[in-house]
Write an enzyme that holds these catalytic residues in place. Structure first.
Site, PDB file in Angstrom:
ATOM      1  N   MET A  72     -15.817   6.920   2.556  1.00 44.43           N
ATOM      2  CA  MET A  72     -16.728   7.438   1.535  1.00 44.43           C
ATOM      3  C   MET A  72     -16.758   6.493   0.333  1.00 44.43           C
ATOM      4  SD  MET A  72     -16.676  11.531   1.754  1.00 44.43           S
ATOM      5  CE  MET A  72     -15.210  11.864   0.803  1.00 44.43           C
ATOM      6  N   GLU A 113      -6.528   0.057  -1.337  1.00 45.83           N
ATOM      7  CA  GLU A 113      -5.704  -0.609  -0.310  1.00 45.83           C
ATOM      8  C   GLU A 113      -5.551   0.221   0.962  1.00 45.83           C
ATOM      9  OE1 GLU A 113      -4.434  -3.687  -0.318  1.00 45.83           O
ATOM     10  OE2 GLU A 113      -5.387  -4.072  -2.250  1.00 45.83           O
ATOM     11  N   HIS A 116      -7.943   2.035   2.415  1.00 45.97           N
ATOM     12  CA  HIS A 116      -9.104   1.685   3.239  1.00 45.97           C
ATOM     13  C   HIS A 116      -8.948   0.268   3.808  1.00 45.97           C
ATOM     14  CE1 HIS A 116     -11.085   4.525   0.229  1.00 45.97           C
ATOM     15  NE2 HIS A 116     -11.331   5.120   1.381  1.00 45.97           N
ATOM     16  N   GLY A 156      -7.172   7.168   8.732  1.00 53.67           N
ATOM     17  CA  GLY A 156      -5.855   7.129   8.105  1.00 53.67           C
ATOM     18  C   GLY A 156      -5.043   8.387   8.385  1.00 53.67           C
ATOM     19  N   LYS A 183      -3.128   9.509   6.315  1.00 56.54           N
ATOM     20  CA  LYS A 183      -3.134  10.241   5.036  1.00 56.54           C
ATOM     21  C   LYS A 183      -3.846  11.588   5.226  1.00 56.54           C
ATOM     22  CE  LYS A 183      -4.277  10.985   0.550  1.00 56.54           C
ATOM     23  NZ  LYS A 183      -5.698  11.239   0.526  1.00 56.54           N
ATOM     24  N   GLN A 228      -7.465  15.575   9.645  1.00 55.19           N
ATOM     25  CA  GLN A 228      -8.782  14.996   9.941  1.00 55.19           C
ATOM     26  C   GLN A 228      -8.741  14.109  11.186  1.00 55.19           C
ATOM     27  OE1 GLN A 228     -11.621  13.430   6.861  1.00 55.19           O
ATOM     28  NE2 GLN A 228     -10.755  11.475   7.467  1.00 55.19           N
ATOM     29  N   MET A 236      -2.343   6.538  -1.724  1.00 56.11           N
ATOM     30  CA  MET A 236      -3.600   6.064  -2.328  1.00 56.11           C
ATOM     31  C   MET A 236      -4.743   6.990  -1.941  1.00 56.11           C
ATOM     32  SD  MET A 236      -3.535   2.006  -2.289  1.00 56.11           S
ATOM     33  CE  MET A 236      -2.192   1.134  -3.058  1.00 56.11           C
ATOM     34  N   SER A 237      -5.630   7.230  -2.898  1.00 56.97           N
ATOM     35  CA  SER A 237      -6.774   8.098  -2.658  1.00 56.97           C
ATOM     36  C   SER A 237      -7.837   7.792  -3.704  1.00 56.97           C
ATOM     37  CB  SER A 237      -6.339   9.561  -2.781  1.00 56.97           C
ATOM     38  OG  SER A 237      -7.473  10.395  -2.927  1.00 56.97           O
ATOM     39  N   SER A 238      -9.092   7.873  -3.297  1.00 51.35           N
ATOM     40  CA  SER A 238     -10.176   7.669  -4.274  1.00 51.35           C
ATOM     41  C   SER A 238     -10.066   8.712  -5.376  1.00 51.35           C
ATOM     42  CB  SER A 238     -11.536   7.785  -3.590  1.00 51.35           C
ATOM     43  OG  SER A 238     -11.575   6.944  -2.459  1.00 51.35           O
TER      44      SER A 238
END
Ligand code: AMP
Length: 288
Positions: free
Chosen positions: A30, A35, A37, A149, A151, A155, A186-188
């Site tokens: 998205m 890092e 991604h 991922g 993470k 999903q 890490m996450s947007s």
């Protein structure tokens, strides 16, 4: 780097490359790339000749009152990062290209049982939106492998089941969680965190570490492990701003709760820091 906005164009690109005998790796995102991604892209580069990344903020997976409107969008930056790492093509459709003018009336995909657990219990319709857009993207970009991922453990599990059940001819590869120096996954959405909340956010990782240490000392009772985690997340002085939405210790495939910690079991959590919802997980026995 090629940039495609139309389904027919990106599909032709894949078909042409396949005709030339090239293998294709696909990384759906998205955007607002970090890092985490980029690690998926690096893994794809190791395994495939041509790498395609998609950036599409999918309205169908956001519930009412969720952050679709304010989800960070940084296309120019993202394009620079993708060029630098050597991605061959970006697929960046708009909402109309993916859904026409009737998104709510679209055919959708529902992966039963596992979609209702963990995040699914609190975000009704979220995984239906995810499964639907991923199925569409895998149809638009018929690559050999697609990368997701760990993470977002639930999903990738749902996507693997969907691909299996619908006989989609693609291998799904799950890649390890990439963390900040203090352990925050890490996450947007980390961009939403105010500086003092950013520090507090490292408690998710700290709590998983404490669970790992307890497991190393042969503590395997789920309730005991849960209280170790809860105590760290909710410790003073910021207790009031932190709310655990769920903390589950479960089988990593069925997501059914277990009562003893054993190798391979999943610890998964969602925690609100103020308004910001963060998720994290750990598979017992894997590096943390
Ligand atoms: P998103 O843009 O958040 O939809 O994420 C796109 C893909 O990147 C998904 O497969 C995510 O699971 C994966 N991803 C996001 N954050 C991380 C991370 N910290 N480590 C590894 N993969 C990640």
């Amino acid at each position: 780097m090629q940039i495609y906005k139309k389904v027919s164009d990106v599909r032709n690109y894949v078909i042409l490359n396949k005709k030339e005998g090239k293998t294709i790796g696909f990384v759906p995102t998205m955007g607002c790339l970090h890092e985490g991604h980029l690690s998926l892209i690096s893994m794809a580069k190791e395994q495939s000749d041509i790498i395609i990344v998609s950036i599409f903020v999918n309205p169908l997976q956001f519930g009412p009152g969720e952050d679709y409107g304010k989800y960070p969008r940084e296309l120019e930056n993202d394009i620079e990062k993708l060029k630098k790492i050597g991605v061959n093509a970006l697929f960046h459709p708009d909402v109309n290209e993916m859904y026409g003018d009737n998104m709510t009336g679209t055919t959708y995909i529902e992966v039963p049982v596992i979609s209702q657990k963990l995040c699914g219990a609190y975000r009704p319709g979220h995984f239906r939106g995810v499964a639907t857009i991923v199925a569409k993207l895998l149809n638009c970009v018929p690559a050999d492998k697609a990368y997701f991922g760990a993470k977002d453990w639930q999903q990738q599990l749902i996507i693997k089941k969907m691909v299996h059940d619908l006989n989609i001819n693609m291998k799904i590869v799950a890649c390890p969680i990439i963390r900040e120096r203090d352990g925050l996954a890490m996450s947007s959405r980390n961009e939403y965190l105010a500086p003092e909340d950013r520090k507090t956010a490292a408690r998710l990782y700290e709590s998983l570490k404490a669970a790992a240490n307890a497991y190393d000392k042969n503590i395997t009772d789920v309730n005991e492990i849960k209280s170790i985690i809860e105590n760290i997340i909710q410790k003073e002085p910021r207790k009031s701003d932190l709310k655990i939405q769920y903390l589950e210790i479960c089988d990593p495939e069925t997501l059914e709760a277990v009562d003893q910690l054993t190798r391979g079991v999943l610890i998964a959590m969602a925690v609100f820091i103020g308004e910001v919802r963060l998720i994290d997980n750990w598979i017992i026995g894997q590096n943390l």
